[in-house]
Design a protein around this motif. Sequence first.
Motif, short mmCIF file in Angstrom:
data_model
loop_
_atom_site.label_atom_id
_atom_site.label_comp_id
_atom_site.label_asym_id
_atom_site.label_seq_id
_atom_site.Cartn_x
_atom_site.Cartn_y
_atom_site.Cartn_z
N PRO A 189 0.87 -1.06 0.09
CA PRO A 189 0.09 -0.07 0.14
C PRO A 189 1.02 1.26 0.24
N THR A 190 0.46 2.29 -0.75
CA THR A 190 1.12 3.73 -0.78
C THR A 190 0.77 4.50 0.65
N VAL A 191 1.72 5.40 0.67
CA VAL A 191 1.58 6.30 2.10
C VAL A 191 1.53 7.71 1.63
N PHE A 192 0.85 8.43 2.44
CA PHE A 192 0.72 9.89 2.49
C PHE A 192 1.80 10.64 2.66
N PHE A 193 2.00 11.55 2.04
CA PHE A 193 3.20 12.75 1.99
C PHE A 193 2.31 13.89 2.03
N PRO A 194 2.77 15.10 3.08
CA PRO A 194 2.03 16.44 2.86
C PRO A 194 2.24 16.92 1.70
N ILE A 195 3.18 16.71 0.77
CA ILE A 195 3.47 17.42 -0.41
C ILE A 195 2.16 17.27 -1.49
N PHE A 196 1.46 16.01 -1.05
CA PHE A 196 0.46 15.85 -2.02
C PHE A 196 -0.89 16.69 -1.92
N ALA A 197 -1.14 17.04 -0.49
CA ALA A 197 -2.05 18.10 -0.09
C ALA A 197 -1.66 19.62 -0.86
N PHE A 198 -0.36 19.92 -0.93
CA PHE A 198 -0.05 21.11 -1.48
C PHE A 198 -0.34 21.00 -2.72
N MET A 199 -0.03 19.96 -3.58
CA MET A 199 0.13 19.85 -4.93
C MET A 199 -1.57 20.03 -5.46
N LEU A 200 -2.35 19.37 -4.65
CA LEU A 200 -3.62 19.23 -5.21
C LEU A 200 -4.64 20.10 -4.75
N ALA A 201 -4.19 21.09 -3.75
CA ALA A 201 -4.84 22.38 -3.03
C ALA A 201 -5.47 23.35 -4.27
N THR A 202 -4.58 23.29 -5.45
CA THR A 202 -5.12 24.14 -6.60
C THR A 202 -5.05 23.24 -7.65
N SER A 203 -5.90 22.30 -7.94
CA SER A 203 -6.17 21.47 -8.94
C SER A 203 -7.29 21.92 -9.60
N ALA A 204 -8.05 22.86 -9.71
CA ALA A 204 -9.21 23.42 -10.22
C ALA A 204 -8.72 24.88 -10.95
N GLY A 205 -7.74 24.47 -11.78
CA GLY A 205 -7.34 25.59 -12.85
C GLY A 205 -6.11 26.38 -12.49
N GLY A 206 -5.19 25.54 -11.85
CA GLY A 206 -3.86 25.96 -11.53
C GLY A 206 -3.71 26.87 -10.32
N PRO B 144 -8.68 36.62 -1.84
CA PRO B 144 -9.46 35.22 -1.93
C PRO B 144 -8.70 34.17 -2.70
N MET B 145 -7.72 34.91 -3.46
CA MET B 145 -6.59 33.64 -3.99
C MET B 145 -5.85 33.00 -2.84
N ILE B 146 -5.41 33.46 -2.03
CA ILE B 146 -4.52 32.90 -0.85
C ILE B 146 -5.45 31.94 -0.02
N LEU B 147 -6.69 32.92 0.41
CA LEU B 147 -7.64 32.26 1.11
C LEU B 147 -8.17 30.84 0.86
N ASN B 148 -8.76 30.99 -0.59
CA ASN B 148 -9.27 29.50 -1.07
C ASN B 148 -8.39 28.69 -1.29
N SER B 149 -7.22 28.84 -1.42
CA SER B 149 -6.13 27.76 -1.61
C SER B 149 -5.99 27.07 -0.38
N LEU B 150 -5.68 27.80 0.94
CA LEU B 150 -5.48 27.33 1.95
C LEU B 150 -6.70 26.65 2.51
N ILE B 151 -8.09 27.09 2.38
CA ILE B 151 -8.98 26.23 2.71
C ILE B 151 -9.16 24.90 1.81
N CYS B 152 -8.77 25.00 0.61
CA CYS B 152 -8.88 23.85 -0.28
C CYS B 152 -7.92 22.52 0.12
N MET B 153 -6.74 23.19 0.69
CA MET B 153 -5.69 22.18 1.06
C MET B 153 -6.03 21.59 2.39
N GLY B 154 -6.81 22.53 3.20
CA GLY B 154 -7.17 21.81 4.45
C GLY B 154 -8.57 20.79 4.10
#
Length: 434
Positions: A278-295, A348-358
């Motif tokens: 099984p794969t394991v989770f790395f925090p970098i995954f959340a960082f990468m995917l927090a802005t996956s709706a349009g860069g 809102p650019m900064i705010l939405n990215s952090l909320i999405c990462m959460g």
Amino acid sequence: MSKLEKMFESPIFAKLQEWGGKVQSNKVIASISNGMMAIMSLVLAGAAFMIIATLLNVAGVLETTDQVYQWLCVPYNMTMGLISLPIAFAVGYSYSNALGMKGAMANGLVTMILFLMVAAPSQSVTLGESTATMIPTQFLGGSGIFVAMFLPIISVRIIKFCKDKNATIKMPDSIPPYLVDSFANIVPLVINLVVWEGLSVLCQVLMNGATLPALIMGIISIPLSGLTSTPGMFVLLAISMLAWTLGLHGQGIVSVVTLPAMMAAFGTNAELVAAGQPTVFFPIFAFMLATSAGGAGNMLSLAVCCLRSKSERLRAVGKAGLVPAIFNISEPMIFGTPVMYNPLIAIPMILNSLICMGFVFLGFSVGFFQNPYILILTPLPVGLATFLASMAWQNVLIPVVCFVIAFVVYTPFVKMYDKQCLADEEAANEQAAA
């Protein structure tokens, strides 16, 4: 009055709108914004060719090593890959006009050459038995934008100071205007050349050959090392988004931390999958995917918000940036809105990215989202990259969640910005009619 309207009329939002108006009316900030919007056509043209190349690659028609694929990438490389050059010209030109100076075109050319001089000093390279003079392009793209914005401001100020003090070469009235502008710029050009070449040489001597943009990027990235934990990734994401709002290439700033972490995480999970574990989770995954709706900043949501605006300019930006955002190319929206030095969009650019990462981190924590193990660096349509990286249908929902969150966060701020843009457009129309 609805709750949303009451929120718009609150003292906090009124103050924010007033602050945004003051920032955008500043000559320096306005010149930078105008310069960014002036290069929109280049960004869009380059993005269009990259989208075509990506679609053909995804469909299996072309491989990335095929000659046709390489040809399709040339327009992108020559636009986005060299985007700092036209920015340096456009900002210099715009700031000259803002200061009421003559010869804005000549000033723009000067600032572009000065930027090229400090960002890509020529080098002699030996190829076989011949020697060629070449220029490096590393800092002519997104990584050089910060210097490309502020070098023209300082350079034009030097030109204006020289002209105000009559430190210029004057020509007879019979000489064509373009020649007058050229000769008038000789003295301030020499001063600018001495200043910027001096800084460039100083950087190269003291920093082992580093250019001025490399030095600035390096200084900013020093405090970021070691932030590989989950809290650290939230900090990195905030810094990355903040950097974009200041005209810095956010991804380039934090890449000193994120790139090694990303390579290690994907490498580890690929080995685990190959071994049947099984794969394991790395925090970098959340960082990468927090802005996956349009860069960066989830620009697909911002594009949709702009399409719903009353301002003609915002609707035009939304139309132009929608398709690139679907392919996770964020630059058209970042430059077109613009995001830089625009608090009504930056917040809102900064705010939405952090909320999405959460929310993304929460999805991984409960085991719903699946850990990726296939590293994909090619721009792909929203949802496709998240699926292919993990081969898990659940991860297709990540950009959906990010889109909804970002849309909710952007909406009230875009409404305020829409009012501001609409008022500016009406004032411009009235002035034109008068």
